[in-house]
Design an enzyme around this catalytic site. Structure first.
Site, PDB file in Angstrom:
ATOM      1  N   SER A 164       5.628   4.481  -3.883  1.00 16.21           N
ATOM      2  CA  SER A 164       4.198   4.208  -3.956  1.00 16.21           C
ATOM      3  C   SER A 164       3.717   4.618  -5.337  1.00 16.21           C
ATOM      4  O   SER A 164       4.348   5.428  -6.021  1.00 16.21           O
ATOM      5  CB  SER A 164       3.451   5.021  -2.887  1.00 16.21           C
ATOM      6  OG  SER A 164       2.049   5.017  -3.122  1.00 16.21           O
ATOM      7  N   TYR A 176       1.780  13.092   1.700  1.00 20.61           N
ATOM      8  CA  TYR A 176       2.227  11.730   1.395  1.00 20.61           C
ATOM      9  C   TYR A 176       2.729  11.643  -0.047  1.00 20.61           C
ATOM     10  O   TYR A 176       3.790  11.071  -0.311  1.00 20.61           O
ATOM     11  CB  TYR A 176       1.074  10.749   1.622  1.00 20.61           C
ATOM     12  CG  TYR A 176       1.454   9.300   1.393  1.00 20.61           C
ATOM     13  CD1 TYR A 176       2.139   8.590   2.362  1.00 20.61           C
ATOM     14  CD2 TYR A 176       1.135   8.654   0.200  1.00 20.61           C
ATOM     15  CE1 TYR A 176       2.500   7.268   2.166  1.00 20.61           C
ATOM     16  CE2 TYR A 176       1.493   7.330  -0.009  1.00 20.61           C
ATOM     17  CZ  TYR A 176       2.172   6.642   0.975  1.00 20.61           C
ATOM     18  OH  TYR A 176       2.537   5.347   0.762  1.00 20.61           O
TER      19      TYR A 176
END
Length: 317
Positions: A164, A176
């Site tokens: 990401s 995350y």
């Protein structure tokens, strides 16, 4: 002088364009195993590769997701249930793949399965939420790779890990970001370790996209739940106005998430089918124009850009 530089730049891009257009031969004989195919990027990639004639082995978390995918694809595509947080499930899926690929080995492994926790500040989150995100996004990815790697080496194949932009620029949801930074580090290490075996490793870094794990309403409800369940001393320190401002910021941002998932699945497909895949792919214009360039700025400048509009807490130590 400038003309020579322009000519060199143009020549570089021409050669790169030519190399990247070369496609691997005999794609119809190659097996690709994809995790996280219930929805989102994995689901779309499975359908794309099936249309190109590859032999897709799609791992889904639920039987419902697997059944829906089979209805949308040809008889070539096969599904298996996989929970990347369970060692037994990974081992069973690996044996299932072995039975199908035989001596040919596994051409492609796509580690796509991932989750997000409620988008909240670190102090608002519970340990079990943090651990689950790390278990799925990082530990599970590593364990699946370790289990499948002998099959990929046999085919001199490809590994594609979905990271990401938040693996390059940490913003919020520290768990995350940690998991995606870990994916970046693991992918770089793995690429160097197995280069001599002829295996290529690519990283895909999507920007912000609308997928099954980022549907606005459930996403916002989880964020509110994280705030409601936070200890009282945390709420007093930040103040309700801080949460309200943060909530509204995320609420306004969610509808702007990109819905064109092909921008990411096309990157994955290229990494699997090109003779000369890239080491890194950036999916989405927000990744290319904002987040990736931001990752190269001085830290103090990047911090200012990312936090200049954040609300102020009630108590400042």
């Amino acid at each position: 002088m400038w003309l020579y530089l322009l000519a060199l730049v143009g020549l570089y891009h021409l050669v790169r364009w030519y190399r990247e257009r070369q496609v691997v031969s005999n794609l119809q004989d190659k097996y690709v195993f994809i995790t996280g195919c219930d929805s989102g990027f994995g689901n779309l990639l499975a359908r794309q590769l099936d249309m190109r004639g590859l032999r897709v082995l799609a791992a889904c978390l639920t039987e419902k997701g697997a059944e829906q995918l089979r209805k949308q694809t040809s008889a070539r595509l096969e599904t298996v249930i996989l929970d990347v947080t369970q060692t037994e499930s990974i081992a069973a899926a690996t044996e299932w793949v072995k039975e199908r690929v035989g001596d040919r080995g596994l051409w492609g492994l796509v580690n796509n399965a991932g989750v997000t926790s409620p988008t909240a500040l670190t102090e608002w989150q519970k340990k079990e939420d943090l651990m689950y995100v790390l278990q799925v996004n990082l530990i599970g990815l590593i364990e699946v790779t370790q289990s499948m790697l002998p099959l990929v080496r046999r085919a001199w194949g490809r590994i594609v890990n979905v990271s990401s932009v938040m693996g390059r620029v940490a913003l919020i949801s520290g768990d995350y970001c940690c998991s995606k930074y870990g994916v970046e580090a693991f992918s770089d290490t793995l690429r160097r370790e197995i280069k001599s075996f002829g295996v290529k490793v690519s990283i895909v870094e999507p920007g912000f996209f609308r997928t099954g794990v980022t549907e606005p309403q459930p996403f916002l409800e989880k964020m509110k739940q994280a705030w409601d369940e936070a200890p009282m001393h945390i709420k007093k320190s930040y103040g309700q106005h801080y949460f309200d401002a943060f909530y509204n910021f995320i609420k306004q941002m969610m509808p702007n998430c990109n819905t064109d998932l092909f921008l990411v699945s096309d990157c994955m497909e290229h990494a699997l089918t090109s003779v000369h895949p890239r080491t890194r792919y950036s999916g989405g214009w927000d990744a290319k124009i904002f987040y990736i360039p931001l990752s190269y700025l001085p830290t103090s400048l990047a911090d200012y850009i990312l936090t200049r509009s954040w609300p102020k807490p009630v108590q400042v130590a």
